[in-house]
Design a protein around this motif. Structure first.
Motif, PDB file in Angstrom:
ATOM      1  N   GLU A  68      41.566  38.032  37.047  1.00  0.00           N
ATOM      2  CA  GLU A  68      40.607  37.471  38.281  1.00  0.00           C
ATOM      3  C   GLU A  68      41.135  36.590  39.120  1.00  0.00           C
ATOM      4  O   GLU A  68      42.035  35.679  38.629  1.00  0.00           O
ATOM      5  CB  GLU A  68      39.356  37.022  37.689  1.00  0.00           C
ATOM      6  N   ALA A  69      40.788  36.459  40.492  1.00  0.00           N
ATOM      7  CA  ALA A  69      41.334  35.645  41.256  1.00  0.00           C
ATOM      8  C   ALA A  69      40.448  35.771  42.556  1.00  0.00           C
ATOM      9  O   ALA A  69      39.569  36.610  42.593  1.00  0.00           O
ATOM     10  CB  ALA A  69      42.665  35.917  41.688  1.00  0.00           C
ATOM     11  N   PRO A  70      40.468  34.978  43.659  1.00  0.00           N
ATOM     12  CA  PRO A  70      39.624  34.828  44.796  1.00  0.00           C
ATOM     13  C   PRO A  70      40.202  36.050  45.584  1.00  0.00           C
ATOM     14  O   PRO A  70      41.455  36.521  45.532  1.00  0.00           O
ATOM     15  CB  PRO A  70      40.139  33.739  45.363  1.00  0.00           C
ATOM     16  N   ALA A  71      39.512  36.985  46.256  1.00  0.00           N
ATOM     17  CA  ALA A  71      39.683  38.155  47.016  1.00  0.00           C
ATOM     18  C   ALA A  71      40.613  37.626  48.238  1.00  0.00           C
ATOM     19  O   ALA A  71      40.263  36.632  48.759  1.00  0.00           O
ATOM     20  CB  ALA A  71      38.520  38.678  47.270  1.00  0.00           C
ATOM     21  N   ALA A  72      41.595  38.395  48.429  1.00  0.00           N
ATOM     22  CA  ALA A  72      42.374  38.149  49.403  1.00  0.00           C
ATOM     23  C   ALA A  72      41.714  38.335  50.931  1.00  0.00           C
ATOM     24  O   ALA A  72      41.975  37.689  51.812  1.00  0.00           O
ATOM     25  CB  ALA A  72      43.733  38.891  49.564  1.00  0.00           C
TER      26      ALA A  72
END
Length: 136
Positions: A68-72
């Motif tokens: 998971e990560a912030p969406a680009a």
């Protein structure tokens, strides 16, 4: 949460295949959203065919985990990617929403603008894999 399936594809030098969607700046793994009722491998094969015009070598997919990560490209959103190692069958040709592709050395990505998931999770993952190179 944006749920996707994506591919970690490496060439014989260990460089990682990244794509950039039309109208965006960040490079990321090829892949996308699952269709209803679609399995991860089927979704991945469809996305690679639609985006890059090539297939997946049968038996080459291996689940690497969920990241998971912030969406680009969607401010304020997060992306959850089920990541698979895979080898491509056929030549790469940008199609659909893909504007450009590149091969990036995970040890030295240089000034290539990277999606947060790619930069913070997937390139480090590519460096940590010791199961051999998944080459074209």
């Amino acid at each position: 949460m944006i749920e996707i399936v994506a591919a970690l594809i490496r060439n014989q030098h260990g460089h990682v295949l990244l794509v950039r969607k039309r109208g965006t700046e960040s490079f990321m793994q090829p892949g996308g959203k699952r269709e209803p009722g679609e399995s991860d491998p089927d979704s991945l094969a469809r996305e690679l065919r639609e985006e890059l015009g090539c297939g997946v070598v049968p038996g080459s997919t291996k689940k690497l985990g969920v990241f998971e990560a912030p969406a680009a490209n969607e401010p304020g959103q997060r992306v959850r990617a089920t990541m698979y190692a895979a080898s491509l069958a056929g030549d790469i040709a940008c199609q659909a929403e893909i504007e450009e592709y590149t091969w990036v050395d995970p040890r030295e990505p240089g000034d290539t603008p990277l999606a947060p998931l790619t930069r913070d999770a997937i390139l480090p993952l590519a460096l940590s894999l010791n199961d051999g190179i998944h080459a074209l």
